[in-house]
Design a protein around this motif. Structure first.
Motif, PDB file in Angstrom:
ATOM      1  N   ALA A  51       0.834  -1.209   0.000  1.00  0.00           N
ATOM      2  CA  ALA A  51       0.000   0.000   0.000  1.00  0.00           C
ATOM      3  C   ALA A  51       0.867   1.258   0.000  1.00  0.00           C
ATOM      4  N   ILE A  52       1.907   1.251   0.852  1.00  0.00           N
ATOM      5  CA  ILE A  52       2.808   2.408   0.907  1.00  0.00           C
ATOM      6  C   ILE A  52       3.501   2.601  -0.431  1.00  0.00           C
ATOM      7  N   HIS A  53       3.944   1.482  -1.017  1.00  0.00           N
ATOM      8  CA  HIS A  53       4.747   1.542  -2.232  1.00  0.00           C
ATOM      9  C   HIS A  53       3.960   2.031  -3.440  1.00  0.00           C
ATOM     10  N   ASN A  54       2.681   1.683  -3.503  1.00  0.00           N
ATOM     11  CA  ASN A  54       1.942   1.955  -4.744  1.00  0.00           C
ATOM     12  C   ASN A  54       0.751   2.896  -4.599  1.00  0.00           C
ATOM     13  N   TRP A  55       0.243   3.115  -3.390  1.00  0.00           N
ATOM     14  CA  TRP A  55      -0.983   3.882  -3.258  1.00  0.00           C
ATOM     15  C   TRP A  55      -0.825   5.199  -2.491  1.00  0.00           C
ATOM     16  N   ILE A  56       0.141   5.273  -1.593  1.00  0.00           N
ATOM     17  CA  ILE A  56       0.317   6.519  -0.842  1.00  0.00           C
ATOM     18  C   ILE A  56       1.296   7.413  -1.593  1.00  0.00           C
ATOM     19  N   PRO A  57       0.882   8.600  -2.008  1.00  0.00           N
ATOM     20  CA  PRO A  57       1.754   9.497  -2.784  1.00  0.00           C
ATOM     21  C   PRO A  57       3.062   9.791  -2.057  1.00  0.00           C
ATOM     22  N   PRO A  75       9.285  -5.576   5.031  1.00  0.00           N
ATOM     23  CA  PRO A  75       8.638  -5.055   3.816  1.00  0.00           C
ATOM     24  C   PRO A  75       8.173  -3.606   3.968  1.00  0.00           C
ATOM     25  N   ILE A  76       7.763  -3.218   5.186  1.00  0.00           N
ATOM     26  CA  ILE A  76       7.349  -1.835   5.417  1.00  0.00           C
ATOM     27  C   ILE A  76       8.554  -0.912   5.307  1.00  0.00           C
ATOM     28  N   ALA A  77       9.679  -1.319   5.911  1.00  0.00           N
ATOM     29  CA  ALA A  77      10.903  -0.521   5.824  1.00  0.00           C
ATOM     30  C   ALA A  77      11.351  -0.391   4.375  1.00  0.00           C
ATOM     31  N   GLU A  78      11.246  -1.475   3.623  1.00  0.00           N
ATOM     32  CA  GLU A  78      11.621  -1.450   2.207  1.00  0.00           C
ATOM     33  C   GLU A  78      10.781  -0.441   1.439  1.00  0.00           C
ATOM     34  N   ALA A  79       9.461  -0.479   1.656  1.00  0.00           N
ATOM     35  CA  ALA A  79       8.562   0.434   0.946  1.00  0.00           C
ATOM     36  C   ALA A  79       8.831   1.887   1.334  1.00  0.00           C
ATOM     37  N   LEU A  80       9.111   2.147   2.594  1.00  0.00           N
ATOM     38  CA  LEU A  80       9.391   3.507   3.055  1.00  0.00           C
ATOM     39  C   LEU A  80      10.647   4.058   2.397  1.00  0.00           C
ATOM     40  N   VAL A  81      11.699   3.239   2.335  1.00  0.00           N
ATOM     41  CA  VAL A  81      12.949   3.689   1.714  1.00  0.00           C
ATOM     42  C   VAL A  81      12.740   3.969   0.232  1.00  0.00           C
ATOM     43  N   LEU A  82      11.968   3.107  -0.445  1.00  0.00           N
ATOM     44  CA  LEU A  82      11.691   3.320  -1.867  1.00  0.00           C
ATOM     45  C   LEU A  82      10.886   4.592  -2.108  1.00  0.00           C
ATOM     46  N   LYS A  83      10.166   5.048  -1.099  1.00  0.00           N
ATOM     47  CA  LYS A  83       9.386   6.285  -1.195  1.00  0.00           C
ATOM     48  C   LYS A  83      10.191   7.516  -0.776  1.00  0.00           C
TER      49      LYS A  83
END
Length: 334
Positions: free
Chosen positions: A225-231, A266-274
């Protein structure tokens, strides 16, 4: 180097799996992996399968090694050391025990009952949920080896310092009396056959997977959700690298939650990618794994308030410092 990179890509990052999931999303779901829906489905399926494969293989291997070191033998080994060397050994022992913070507390009670200094047992209690061999390889697979090794080093340092501080403060009287009154059987391990060790390793895999599968699913779902839906601009506005308070916020948001490192990666991964700072993402992950609310409630049953508050304070300050260090120098590891 080329062979090592290929092995890292295929065994840890599982590029082959990523390609298979891409084909699945395109041909079965008819979605573009670069779109929001397709990207979320791809992220979710790929990360879930990758984490479960790595976790199963690694826990099996680690459990086989652990079968040679039951708690009683471990207690005897630790009992031969004292001072900071004992804290270092306790922290290192925690790295080879794949337990969440709640699962570590029974061993903490056992070690304390057996007469080990509380500083050593707290070093174990800090490092056990924070750092283990499986998480190292998962970190390497998600980020890279430099970040994985740096994370392990700071986790062990935090565990050693935390245990040493608690030891120097002489807080033994704040451990509940019944803990010291527990009887620990002084038994040698029987001779285990290879088949016994393989069976034990299989049982450990099934036991741990049963405990963590839901948190992995939830963690990967949040990551997708963080990676693809939260701007990105919303995340940057709250936890951006330029926000001085991002590490503080991530740490204190993570503490009340309950998950192990496999669910938070996975949450940490998505945060860093954002675009969130590496230290901010790791602070969140460490807060969740080392100081989860359920484990603190359990720990409060065996230690008194002053010792509990000291433990939480030392670990929280350590996590915050680590977060700022990684934010300042993390670019060297990327």
């Amino acid at each position: 180097m080329i062979i090592l990179k290929w092995l890292n890509d295929q065994l840890l990052k599982m590029v082959w799996l990523q390609n298979l999931v891409t084909l699945l999303v395109k041909n079965v779901f008819g979605l573009d992996v670069n779109g929001k829906a397709g990207g979320s489905i791809h992220f979710f399926i790929y990360d879930v399968i990758k984490i479960f494969i790595l976790l199963s293989v690694l826990i099996f291997m680690i459990s086989y090694i652990q079968s040679f070191f039951p708690p009683e033998r471990t207690r005897k080994i630790l009992g031969k050391f004292n001072g900071i060397s004992a804290n270092m050994l306790g922290a290192l022992l925690g790295t080879v025990t794949p337990f969440c913070s709640c699962s570590s507390i029974p061993l903490f009670i056992g070690f304390t009952s057996a007469g080990l200094p509380i500083g050593v047992t707290f070093s174990f209690l800090i490092s056990s949920p924070l750092v283990d061999l499986a998480s190292v390889l998962l970190l390497a697979g998600i980020f890279n080896w430099r970040i994985a090794i740096a994370y392990v080093l700071v986790g062990i340092i935090l565990a050693v310092i935390g245990g040493t501080v608690i030891s120097r403060l002489k807080l033994e009287k704040y451990v509940e009396p019944f803990v010291f009154g527990n009887k620990v059987l002084d038994m040698e391990q029987g001779d285990l056959t290879v088949q016994d060790r393989l069976q034990y390793s299989k049982e450990q895999v099934l036991s741990i997977i049963k405990k963590v599968w839901l948190y992995i699913i939830i963690g990967v779902g949040i990551g997708a959700a963080i990676h693809n839906w939260i701007p990105e601009n919303i995340i940057s506005a709250i936890l951006g690298k330029d926000k001085w308070y991002s590490v503080l916020l991530a740490t204190f948001v993570g503490i009340p939650m309950y998950a192990d490192i496999f669910g938070t990666l996975p949450i940490a991964e998505a945060l860093v990618l954002k675009g969130v700072g590496l230290g901010t993402a790791l602070s969140f992950m460490m807060g969740v794994t080392a100081l989860s609310l359920p484990s603190m409630i359990m720990l409060n049953k065996v230690v008194k308030t002053k010792l509990l508050v000291t433990f939480i304070g030392v670990v929280t300050i350590g996590i915050i410092i680590i977060g700022y260090i990684f934010n300042a120098f993390g670019y060297l590891l990327m």
